[in-house]
Scaffold this active site. Structure first.
Site, mmCIF file in Angstrom:
data_model
loop_
_atom_site.group_PDB
_atom_site.id
_atom_site.type_symbol
_atom_site.label_atom_id
_atom_site.label_comp_id
_atom_site.label_asym_id
_atom_site.label_seq_id
_atom_site.Cartn_x
_atom_site.Cartn_y
_atom_site.Cartn_z
ATOM 1 N N ARG A 115 -13.409 -107.083 -135.953
ATOM 2 C CA ARG A 115 -14.396 -105.621 -135.464
ATOM 3 C C ARG A 115 -14.542 -104.749 -134.176
ATOM 4 N NH1 ARG A 115 -18.577 -110.311 -136.019
ATOM 5 N NH2 ARG A 115 -19.269 -110.012 -138.318
ATOM 6 N N LYS A 137 -10.133 -90.401 -135.040
ATOM 7 C CA LYS A 137 -10.052 -90.642 -136.149
ATOM 8 C C LYS A 137 -9.555 -91.076 -136.760
ATOM 9 C CE LYS A 137 -12.082 -85.552 -137.777
ATOM 10 N NZ LYS A 137 -12.350 -85.287 -138.452
ATOM 11 N N GLU A 179 -0.166 -77.154 -137.427
ATOM 12 C CA GLU A 179 -1.791 -77.880 -137.058
ATOM 13 C C GLU A 179 -1.815 -76.740 -134.978
ATOM 14 O OE1 GLU A 179 -4.317 -79.285 -137.108
ATOM 15 O OE2 GLU A 179 -3.277 -80.431 -138.639
ATOM 16 N N LYS A 221 -8.131 -80.000 -127.906
ATOM 17 C CA LYS A 221 -8.478 -80.826 -128.607
ATOM 18 C C LYS A 221 -9.518 -81.772 -127.887
ATOM 19 C CE LYS A 221 -8.339 -84.042 -132.397
ATOM 20 N NZ LYS A 221 -7.157 -84.528 -133.914
ATOM 21 N N GLU A 231 -17.893 -85.797 -134.175
ATOM 22 C CA GLU A 231 -18.185 -84.227 -134.851
ATOM 23 C C GLU A 231 -18.751 -83.766 -135.672
ATOM 24 O OE1 GLU A 231 -16.492 -83.472 -139.320
ATOM 25 O OE2 GLU A 231 -14.498 -83.620 -137.834
ATOM 26 N N ARG A 235 -16.451 -79.806 -133.561
ATOM 27 C CA ARG A 235 -15.424 -80.332 -133.879
ATOM 28 C C ARG A 235 -14.975 -79.964 -135.324
ATOM 29 N NH1 ARG A 235 -13.498 -86.795 -132.700
ATOM 30 N NH2 ARG A 235 -11.160 -86.538 -133.978
ATOM 31 N N ASN A 239 -11.218 -78.158 -138.633
ATOM 32 C CA ASN A 239 -10.681 -78.404 -139.569
ATOM 33 C C ASN A 239 -10.179 -77.513 -140.426
ATOM 34 O OD1 ASN A 239 -11.371 -81.612 -140.406
ATOM 35 N ND2 ASN A 239 -13.158 -81.278 -139.880
ATOM 36 N N HIS A 242 -8.948 -76.904 -143.595
ATOM 37 C CA HIS A 242 -8.397 -78.575 -144.084
ATOM 38 C C HIS A 242 -8.979 -78.547 -145.011
ATOM 39 C CE1 HIS A 242 -6.740 -79.150 -140.334
ATOM 40 N NE2 HIS A 242 -6.701 -80.425 -140.541
ATOM 41 N N HIS A 246 -6.897 -79.697 -147.970
ATOM 42 C CA HIS A 246 -6.636 -81.290 -149.008
ATOM 43 C C HIS A 246 -7.197 -81.074 -150.157
ATOM 44 C CE1 HIS A 246 -8.755 -82.860 -144.825
ATOM 45 N NE2 HIS A 246 -7.697 -83.135 -144.419
ATOM 46 N N HIS A 259 1.369 -82.471 -145.299
ATOM 47 C CA HIS A 259 -0.653 -81.731 -145.154
ATOM 48 C C HIS A 259 -0.031 -80.424 -143.659
ATOM 49 C CE1 HIS A 259 -4.326 -82.117 -143.212
ATOM 50 N NE2 HIS A 259 -3.842 -82.124 -142.244
#
Length: 356
Positions: A115, A137, A179, A221, A231, A235, A239, A242, A246, A259
């Site tokens: 956990r 993330k 990026e 960031k 997000e 935030r 993306n 993306h 993606h 990427h």
């Protein structure tokens, strides 16, 4: 040393940018249980240096295969099984030594093992240094979508050594620049101009210039993450490119395009959509393409992909809300917004002759 602080109350942490690894917070250097997660390529260069940071630890390491194709539940389970077999407790400190794949897998394990345990990010690619190592993330990929299985888990520290970029393949360095350029397009037109001015020094990997560039991206960031950790709003602007990117990665098979390469093409596609709406002018699009080409990044989708190939992935994108696709689009050069009014017909019309 350059330093950026991610302000998250009790979970705040420093990002330390230097030309060595020796900025580890004393509390973590005294850890008694440490497991380093890396891949064979990175480990051959830096594993011994990182081991030396933990003189008091019962230290072990696990090496995963290299590449986006291995950012999977199977790799995640491999690390979990390793921890269980060696009976590590909740006191263990996990160390992600590698690029975004290693960082994401290690962070996801840290979020879920017993956990939640501590983890440290030591990113060794430019893309990870300016983006994926910061903000918490963590995820693995699925055949039906990228980063669809994961959790938010902040590291306890990020250590960035600019010297490691000297061993990075040119293609990987370029992918990281996608990026970097993303940050400029999102919120900082002056930074975009700086990148154009300093591109030769960046390509030559001048360490002072790299440190300045990396710090600027990390600060941008960190500020956004501090305001919107999970997000819920702002935030999502990170993306940019993306949603299209993606889809390219998933459709081609993870690892075919890096990427950053897919994000570069995705930013151009987003800019073309904004151009069609009158938010950008042709000169803005041309400048974006020019800077991407300086770093030898793709500026168009793969030749055999049509917009129909993108739609299935876009409809399962994490930004989809109430069944409606949402896109991060530039509304001016250096400012973006999350838009939920883009229709399939508009996408078809805009990209009928402009994908490639």
């Amino acid at each position: 040393m350059q330093k950026v602080e991610v302000q998250l109350g009790e979970r705040s942490y420093p990002i330390c940018i230097n030309s060595h690894f020796n900025d580890l917070v004393a509390e973590y250097s005294q850890s008694k249980q440490v497991v380093i997660v890396s891949n064979p390529t990175v480990a051959s260069h830096y594993l011994n240096s990182i081991k030396c940071l933990f003189p008091q630890a019962k230290l072990n390491y696990i090496l995963l295969p290299d590449g986006e194709a291995y950012k999977t539940l199977a790799s995640y389970e491999t690390v979990l099984s390793f921890l269980l077999q060696h009976q590590y407790s909740r006191d263990v400190l996990l160390v992600a030594l590698g690029g975004g794949v290693i960082g994401d897998i290690t962070g996801f394990v840290a979020a879920t093992y017993q956990r939640g345990v501590r983890f440290l990010q030591i990113p060794t690619t430019l893309l990870a240094q300016v983006d994926s190592s910061v903000g918490g993330k963590t995820a693995v990929n699925h055949a039906l979508g990228k980063n669809m299985i994961g959790a938010f888990k902040q590291p306890v520290q990020v250590i960035i050594n600019t010297q490691v970029l000297a061993t990075l393949p040119a293609r990987e360095f370029a992918a990281g620049m996608a990026e970097v350029i993303k940050y400029a397009l999102i919120a900082d037109k002056a930074f975009f101009s700086w990148l154009l001015t300093e591109h030769q020094a960046i390509l030559a990997q001048d360490h002072l210039v790299l440190a300045q560039m990396i710090k600027h991206c990390c600060q941008m960031k960190a500020d956004i993450v501090s305001r919107d950790e999970t997000e819920q709003g702002e935030r999502a602007l990170l993306n940019l490119g993306h949603t299209f990117g993606h889809a390219i990665e998933a459709h081609l098979g993870y690892g075919s395009w890096l990427h950053g390469e897919a994000v570069a093409a995705g930013m151009v596609m987003a800019a073309k959509l904004s151009l069609s709406r009158g938010w950008l002018v042709q000169q803005d699009l041309d400048q974006l393409i020019q800077l991407l080409e300086v770093f030898q990044l793709p500026t168009a989708a793969p030749e055999h992909m049509c917009i129909a190939d993108f739609l299935p992935y876009m409809k399962t994108d994490k930004k989809v809300k109430n069944g409606q696709m949402r896109f991060v689009l530039p509304i001016s050069f250096g400012a973006c917004a999350l838009k939920d009014d883009v229709t399939e017909d508009e996408l078809m019309q805009v990209f009928a002759n402009g994908l490639h």
